[in-house]
Design an enzyme around this catalytic site. Structure first.
Site, PDB file in Angstrom:
ATOM      1  N   SER A 173       0.820  -1.221   0.000  1.00 16.25           N
ATOM      2  CA  SER A 173       0.000   0.000   0.000  1.00 16.25           C
ATOM      3  C   SER A 173       0.853   1.270   0.000  1.00 16.25           C
ATOM      4  CB  SER A 173      -0.908   0.017   1.228  1.00 16.25           C
ATOM      5  OG  SER A 173      -0.139   0.003   2.420  1.00 16.25           O
ATOM      6  N   TYR A 174       2.168   1.140   0.078  1.00 13.05           N
ATOM      7  CA  TYR A 174       3.018   2.335   0.129  1.00 13.05           C
ATOM      8  C   TYR A 174       3.020   3.033  -1.227  1.00 13.05           C
ATOM      9  CZ  TYR A 174       5.068   1.150   4.698  1.00 13.05           C
ATOM     10  OH  TYR A 174       5.265   0.891   6.032  1.00 13.05           O
ATOM     11  N   GLY A 175       2.845   4.346  -1.168  1.00 13.42           N
ATOM     12  CA  GLY A 175       2.769   5.141  -2.381  1.00 13.42           C
ATOM     13  C   GLY A 175       1.417   5.829  -2.441  1.00 13.42           C
TER      14      GLY A 175
END
Length: 366
Positions: A94-96
């Protein structure tokens, strides 16, 4: 731009004498020798450096101001870390933000491929990815597919640790077992070498440990917010459970999103959402920041180095975030030495005297 390896950080002349005062009233890890990055610690079937690097900022524009123009420096940060013995890198699917979701994983895969060092060093890099418990991930198969998507983004065949990013016990308990079964499936299929959890409180941690154990899958890590701003009863109970069951505790936000760097004051706050949080907490941190500064000066270290070293002295693996070479070099300076028992007491007393605490992650369960 060539980057010199900061070998001076690990010179034997920089190792301070350790305090030998016995501590009877508080439970501290046994004071051992300085923590060197190349002296690995066990994490399930893996061996990792006593500190890792977190990559939340690698793709996050909203909170950390990421721009794709930073990628060249991020590659240098990765190389510098690996050349200095760091082999654990934490990320998440989920990073970004926006179109950059997954950017952190893509960059890590690219940096591993383009690393020019020895093949053995490259092969020993451990990627720990967290898989989001999105509401549409309702079956074990969907969770396995999430793992495969992360592997595709990184262009690797197997990752070190597959982690459940958070528990759904607080709001969708029926989804929880499907996600646990997804962890089992990705482990059994050989997509991950070990499994872990993130933001699990003590009760849920014990539940998933027993569930996985019954399925023949060892739980090798538990990741929680853990720092001098966040070591209340729940966090210490989690730590004690991990110690008793052989689970390695990974400390995220060891610098309290930057509040424990000494860079910020009530009149000097970061931009964006962090500034709102800092405005609530920074005014009450004078005792803690003062003690950090005092010990840093005495040790010829920086405030962040002292705060990160505290996490390691408590027996956890901190994963401070990095987005500049200066930050990476400073983080590396937290290794190669160890706070004394009297300094640990001083810092924890000052933390308790500071009226504000870090706000806990809303997903952390009991």
């Amino acid at each position: 731009m060539s980057i010199s390896t900061p070998t001076a950080l690990f010179s034997s002349s920089n190792i301070p004498l350790l305090s030998s005062s016995p501590i009877k009233t508080l439970k501290f890890p046994r004071l051992g020798p300085p923590l060197w990055p190349w002296e690995k610690v066990k994490m399930g079937p893996l061996t990792v450096s006593p500190m890792g690097f977190g990559t939340w900022a690698w793709g996050n524009q909203l909170l950390w101001g990421y721009q794709e123009s930073m990628d060249a420096e991020l590659q240098q940060i990765f190389n510098l870390a690996v050349e200095n013995g760091i082999n654990l890198f934490d990320t998440a699917d989920s990073y970004g933000t926006g179109r950059l979701v997954g950017q952190s994983e893509k960059l890590l895969g690219q940096f591993i491929r383009e690393f020019k060092g020895p093949k053995q060093v490259q092969d020993n890099i451990v990627i720990a990815t967290k898989f989001a418990a999105y509401p549409w991930r309702l079956t074990p198969g969907q969770f396995v597919n999430a793992c495969k998507s992360s592997l595709d983004r990184m262009q690797i065949e197997q990752m070190g640790i597959g982690q459940l990013h958070w528990s759904t016990a607080n709001y969708a308990p029926l989804q929880e077992q499907a996600l646990w079964d997804g962890l089992v499936a990705m482990y059994e299929k050989g997509l991950v070498r070990g499994v872990g959890v993130s933001n699990y409180g003590p009760k849920q941690l014990l539940k998933i440990y027993e569930y996985l154990k019954a399925r023949g899958v060892p739980l090798c890590s538990a990741q929680v917010q853990f720092s001098l701003l966040s070591f209340g009863e729940d966090q210490m109970e989690i730590k004690n459970i991990c110690d008793s069951l052989g689970i390695r505790l990974i400390s995220y936000s060891p610098l309290g999103l930057g509040m424990l760097t000494g860079k910020y004051t009530p009149s000097k706050l970061p931009r964006g959402p962090r500034g709102i949080l800092f405005r609530q907490i920074i005014p009450g941190l004078e005792p803690l920041l003062g003690s950090l500064a005092e010990i840093a000066e005495k040790r010829s270290k920086t405030i962040p180095q002292v705060a990160i070293n505290w996490c390691m002295c408590k027996g956890t693996i901190p994963i401070p975030g990095v987005k500049t070479l200066k930050q990476a070099e400073e983080n590396l300076g937290a290794l190669g030495w160890r706070l004394g028992a009297d300094e640990l007491l001083q810092l924890e007393y000052a933390a308790r005297e500071s009226p504000r605490r870090m706000i806990q992650n809303i997903f952390q369960t009991r």
